[in-house]
Design a protein around this motif. Structure first.
Motif, short mmCIF file in Angstrom:
data_model
loop_
_atom_site.label_atom_id
_atom_site.label_comp_id
_atom_site.label_asym_id
_atom_site.label_seq_id
_atom_site.Cartn_x
_atom_site.Cartn_y
_atom_site.Cartn_z
N SER A 146 -16.42 13.31 62.30
CA SER A 146 -15.64 13.26 63.54
C SER A 146 -14.16 13.30 63.23
N LYS A 147 -13.72 12.56 62.22
CA LYS A 147 -12.29 12.51 61.85
C LYS A 147 -11.82 13.85 61.32
N GLN A 148 -12.73 14.64 60.79
CA GLN A 148 -12.39 15.96 60.26
C GLN A 148 -12.38 17.01 61.37
N GLY A 149 -12.63 16.59 62.59
CA GLY A 149 -12.61 17.51 63.71
C GLY A 149 -13.83 18.41 63.83
N MET A 150 -14.89 18.05 63.12
CA MET A 150 -16.09 18.88 63.14
C MET A 150 -17.01 18.52 64.31
N ILE A 151 -16.89 17.32 64.82
CA ILE A 151 -17.71 16.87 65.95
C ILE A 151 -16.79 16.44 67.08
#
Length: 105
Positions: free
Chosen positions: A99-104
């Motif tokens: 989530s923090k990596q912007g994937m979710i």
């Protein structure tokens, strides 16, 4: 150590050996301990349903888990399915990382 789940379905011949169930189970466990001494069993359950037994155990790697499955098949299991289990807390950490990596979203 990694956590694994082993689902076992007995062959029809083995399932009929009710009076020898305890002995057969001990023989299987002795073989696992001999061939995979690093395996640590956490729980063992008899099941009602598609599979006859569920074992939760810890092993260092997937190859050791494969040995446990093969020992089960060599001792009267018709089917042995091994699954890796991720502790739920770690699973949540992984989802947070993604989530923090912007994937979710």
């Amino acid at each position: 150590m990694k956590t694994f789940i082993l689902l076992t379905k007995l062959s029809a011949d083995t399932a009929r050996q009710i009076k020898d169930r305890a002995k057969l189970g001990r023989n299987w466990l002795e073989q696992v301990k001999e061939k995979c001494p690093e395996v640590k069993f956490v729980a063992h359950y008899a099941l009602l349903g598609e599979y006859d037994f569920l074992d939760i155990y810890e092993a260092p790697d997937e190859e050791t888990a494969a040995k446990v499955s093969m020992i089960s098949l060599a001792n009267g299991a018709f089917q042995a399915q091994s699954l890796i289990a991720i502790p739920y807390k770690r699973f949540l950490e992984l989802t947070d990382e993604i989530s923090k990596q912007g994937m979710i979203v």
